[in-house]
Design an enzyme around this catalytic site. Sequence first.
Site, short mmCIF file in Angstrom:
data_model
loop_
_atom_site.label_atom_id
_atom_site.label_comp_id
_atom_site.label_asym_id
_atom_site.label_seq_id
_atom_site.Cartn_x
_atom_site.Cartn_y
_atom_site.Cartn_z
N GLY A 16 0.79 -1.22 0.00
CA GLY A 16 0.00 0.00 0.00
C GLY A 16 0.82 1.26 0.00
O GLY A 16 1.88 1.36 -0.63
N ASP A 54 5.57 -4.70 14.86
CA ASP A 54 4.15 -4.57 15.14
C ASP A 54 4.02 -3.39 16.08
O ASP A 54 4.48 -3.46 17.24
CB ASP A 54 3.62 -5.85 15.78
CG ASP A 54 2.14 -5.77 16.14
OD1 ASP A 54 1.58 -4.67 16.16
OD2 ASP A 54 1.55 -6.82 16.45
N TYR A 142 -12.94 3.33 12.63
CA TYR A 142 -11.72 3.81 11.97
C TYR A 142 -11.64 5.33 12.06
O TYR A 142 -10.59 5.90 12.38
CB TYR A 142 -11.73 3.36 10.51
CG TYR A 142 -10.56 3.85 9.69
CD1 TYR A 142 -9.37 3.12 9.63
CD2 TYR A 142 -10.65 5.02 8.95
CE1 TYR A 142 -8.30 3.56 8.86
CE2 TYR A 142 -9.60 5.47 8.19
CZ TYR A 142 -8.42 4.74 8.14
OH TYR A 142 -7.36 5.19 7.38
N LYS A 146 -8.81 7.65 13.80
CA LYS A 146 -8.05 8.63 13.03
C LYS A 146 -8.22 10.04 13.60
O LYS A 146 -7.29 10.86 13.58
CB LYS A 146 -8.46 8.59 11.56
CG LYS A 146 -7.82 7.43 10.79
CD LYS A 146 -6.31 7.55 10.77
CE LYS A 146 -5.63 6.50 9.95
NZ LYS A 146 -4.14 6.59 9.99
N THR A 177 -5.12 1.06 -3.32
CA THR A 177 -4.36 0.07 -2.57
C THR A 177 -5.25 -1.12 -2.25
O THR A 177 -6.48 -1.07 -2.43
CB THR A 177 -3.82 0.66 -1.25
OG1 THR A 177 -4.93 0.98 -0.40
CG2 THR A 177 -3.00 1.92 -1.50
#
Length: 233
Positions: A16, A54, A142, A146, A177
Site C-alpha cells: 500500500g 508490530d 476507523y 483517526k 491500494t
Amino acid sequence: MQINGATALVTGANRGLGRRFAQALLDRGAAKVYAAARDPRTVDLPGVVPVRLDITDPAQVAAAAELAPDVDLLINNAGTGTGATLLDEDPANIRLEMETHYFGTLSVARAFAPVLAAAGGGALVNVLSVLSWTTAPGLEAYSAAKAAELSLTNGLRLALADQKTLVTALHVGFMDTELVAHVDAPKSDPLVVANLALDGVEAGEPEVVADERSRQVRAALSGPLSLLFPSVA
C-alpha cells in the site's frame, strides 16, 4: 529537511502507501530506508532494510528504535481497517483501531523522539485521513481512531517543537491500494500521495492535504455541521 541523504523508517512498508513511501524515498536519494512490517519477510522492495515491527507491541517498538538509531525521518503509516461499526460490532475490533492508530502511533513516536533529537530534530509524518475530520457508514471506528490520531499529531507537534522536529500530518481519501480494492470510488495514486507528503516535508509544511475530497472536507470544517453530514439538517 532534504530527503536526499536522509535516513528514514516507514511503518507498514510492505504494501500500500507504506511501500510507495519507501519507493519514493529511494527514488529521491534517501541514504537508507528501514521498511518496517509485522512480518519482515513480506517486504519485497529492493534496496530497503526490512525491520520486524508490530506497532502495538511495545517490545518490538523498543527493539526497532535500538536497531535504527540513525533515523532522521519517521513515517508513521502502519494502520488497520476492520470496518467496525460502533453499535453492533465486536468491541475488540473497535479497540484494535484505537490500539493501532492512536496508541501504536504514540508508542513509535515516543521511542523515536530521542533518535530524532539526536539527529538535530528531523521530521515525523503521521499518515492520517480525510476521515480524521468526518466519518462514513461502516467506518465509524476507523474514523474515531483517526480523529484521535489527529489530536495526537497536534500534541506531538507541540511536544517536539523544542527539539526542532517537524511534524507533518498527511490527509488523504481513498487510494488505489489493497485496503480499499472493494470500494467503487475515485482513488488517488499512492505513489503520487507519498511524493506530495515528502514535498511537504522538504517545504517544512505541518499539513499536507493530498486530494480534492480532503480539501473539500477541510474547507467545510468552518461551516455548519450539515455540510459534512446533510442528514442532520
